[in-house]
Design a protein around this motif. Structure first.
Motif, mmCIF file in Angstrom:
data_model
loop_
_atom_site.group_PDB
_atom_site.id
_atom_site.type_symbol
_atom_site.label_atom_id
_atom_site.label_comp_id
_atom_site.label_asym_id
_atom_site.label_seq_id
_atom_site.Cartn_x
_atom_site.Cartn_y
_atom_site.Cartn_z
ATOM 1 N N VAL A 38 12.648 32.677 0.801
ATOM 2 C CA VAL A 38 13.658 31.772 1.365
ATOM 3 C C VAL A 38 13.337 31.566 2.851
ATOM 4 O O VAL A 38 13.181 32.530 3.598
ATOM 5 C CB VAL A 38 15.078 32.369 1.220
ATOM 6 C CG1 VAL A 38 16.112 31.443 1.858
ATOM 7 C CG2 VAL A 38 15.413 32.625 -0.240
ATOM 8 N N THR A 39 13.222 30.321 3.238
ATOM 9 C CA THR A 39 12.886 30.008 4.631
ATOM 10 C C THR A 39 13.854 28.960 5.146
ATOM 11 O O THR A 39 14.246 28.064 4.396
ATOM 12 C CB THR A 39 11.448 29.428 4.707
ATOM 13 O OG1 THR A 39 10.580 30.239 3.934
ATOM 14 C CG2 THR A 39 10.948 29.357 6.136
ATOM 15 N N CYS A 40 14.216 29.083 6.393
ATOM 16 C CA CYS A 40 15.038 28.045 7.010
ATOM 17 C C CYS A 40 14.117 27.199 7.882
ATOM 18 O O CYS A 40 13.385 27.730 8.710
ATOM 19 C CB CYS A 40 16.126 28.698 7.853
ATOM 20 S SG CYS A 40 17.130 27.497 8.711
ATOM 21 N N ALA A 41 14.130 25.906 7.663
ATOM 22 C CA ALA A 41 13.211 25.047 8.411
ATOM 23 C C ALA A 41 13.962 23.867 9.014
ATOM 24 O O ALA A 41 14.894 23.335 8.400
ATOM 25 C CB ALA A 41 12.120 24.542 7.481
ATOM 26 N N LYS A 42 13.545 23.512 10.205
ATOM 27 C CA LYS A 42 14.110 22.317 10.833
ATOM 28 C C LYS A 42 12.964 21.344 11.084
ATOM 29 O O LYS A 42 12.158 21.548 11.994
ATOM 30 C CB LYS A 42 14.804 22.684 12.148
ATOM 31 C CG LYS A 42 15.536 21.493 12.751
ATOM 32 C CD LYS A 42 16.581 21.929 13.725
ATOM 33 C CE LYS A 42 17.220 20.735 14.427
ATOM 34 N NZ LYS A 42 18.227 20.052 13.596
ATOM 35 N N PRO A 43 12.859 20.311 10.251
ATOM 36 C CA PRO A 43 11.751 19.370 10.446
ATOM 37 C C PRO A 43 11.871 18.649 11.784
ATOM 38 O O PRO A 43 12.979 18.474 12.293
ATOM 39 C CB PRO A 43 11.917 18.369 9.294
ATOM 40 C CG PRO A 43 12.915 18.941 8.368
ATOM 41 C CD PRO A 43 13.724 19.931 9.132
#
Ligand SMILES: C[S@@+](CC[C@H](N)C(=O)[O-])C[C@H]1O[C@@H](n2cnc3c(N)ncnc32)[C@H](O)[C@@H]1O
Length: 303
Positions: A178-183
């Motif tokens: 599980v990864t949190c990403a902000k493009p």
């Protein structure tokens, strides 16, 4: 709704116009794909469900990127202009009738990927917005666990706030990574981010169902006969094992299920300069450890 001059100056807005995308959001999915390879699905006939899809730029990306043997199902509260190769449905992801509708369109097969860019009408009250966003996320997750095949991926929009640690903990019980990403294309001023959940790996014996809330259903299954789980108003769960031992902790999402947690004075800030994709590792705070233990207890392994 008219576009503000800020939107018109935005390079992704212009790029979207030039490329025929219905919204600049298309670039969020494309950038998430660049990092996580989400649309490189190892199947001759990928099956993808796009939740909260209107006006349809993510579905356009799917239709342009995936092979034409794919099955793409998109739904939203709002009607959508048709997209070639995409089944567009008007439905509410929080309504129980939506799951059978999606399953029906999947023709008895499970999906490889479920994506959700769901967003409520933002009020500007951060806690309330975060709460409604979390409810949408929970609805999307409940649908996802019912339609995803093992190993499948789930991507959903979140508002990064107070409960992000417990959110990770919940998701980590269900997915391998599980990864949190902000493009980069997600505005730095917005608290929006995306959870990218790879490798759906439900704990052994977990039967997804919309009849029971996800978190409590899993706890129930894991504690054995005679165990009780009670949800307190503040989102805390009091768990009594069959041996009579009482354990108290916050269950992911439960805090989002009760407006008594609503605190209109709280504010949330993103760290300065969050402009690029910036994977954030799952936290090692107690709720996360608890989730890993829970997962192990349920026979699902975990790191
Ligand atoms: C940011 S837009 C999605 C943009 C879309 N990904 C795109 O690229 O065009 C958020 C969407 O969530 C939808 N939505 C909000 N609540 C919903 C619900 N309960 N069920 C289905 N759709 C919902 C809204 O109607 C809105 O179209």
């Amino acid at each position: 709704m008219g576009k503000s001059s800020k939107d018109k100056r935005d390079s992704y807005y212009r790029l979207a116009k030039e490329s025929g995308y219905r919204a600049r959001s298309a670039y969020k999915l494309l950038q998430l794909h660049d990092v996580f390879g989400l649309l490189s699905i190892p199947s001759a006939a990928p099956r993808v469900v796009d939740l909260c899809a209107a006006p349809g730029s993510w579905s356009q990306v799917l239709s342009r990127t995936l092979p034409n043997t794919s099955r793409i199902i998109s739904l939203d509260l709002q009607p959508m202009t048709p997209i070639q190769g995409v089944v567009t449905l008007q439905a509410d992801i929080t309504h129980p009738s939506t799951l059978p509708l999606v399953l029906n369109h999947l023709g008895g097969e499970k999906a490889h990927l479920v994506i959700s860019d769901g967003a409520p009408d933002v009020t500007g009250l951060h806690d309330l917005d975060e709460y409604v966003q979390a409810s949408l996320l929970l609805a999307a997750l409940n649908l996802a666990v019912c339609v995803l095949q093992p190993g499948g991926n789930f991507v959903a929009k979140i508002f990064r706030g107070r409960d992000v640690d417990v959110l990770f903990a919940q998701l980590r019980t269900l997915f391998t990574r599980v990864t949190c990403a902000k493009p980069r294309s997600s505005r730095g001023s917005s608290i929006e981010a995306f959870v990218v959940c790879e490798g759906y790996a439900p704990p052994k014996g977990f039967e997804p169902s919309l009849e029971r809330p996800l978190a409590l259903g899993m706890l129930d299954d894991g504690l054995g006969e005679g165990a009780t789980v009670e949800l307190e108003d503040d989102g805390e769960v009091v768990e009594q094992t069959e041996k009579g031992e009482v354990v108290r902790y916050i269950v992911p999402f439960v805090a989002c299920g009760d407006l008594s947690a609503y605190d209109s004075d709280a504010t949330y800030h993103l760290p300065e300069g969050r402009e690029s994709i910036d994977p954030v590792q799952p936290p090692t705070a107690p709720p996360y450890k608890r989730a890993v233990e829970l997962r192990k207890a349920l026979g699902g392994g975990g790191k």
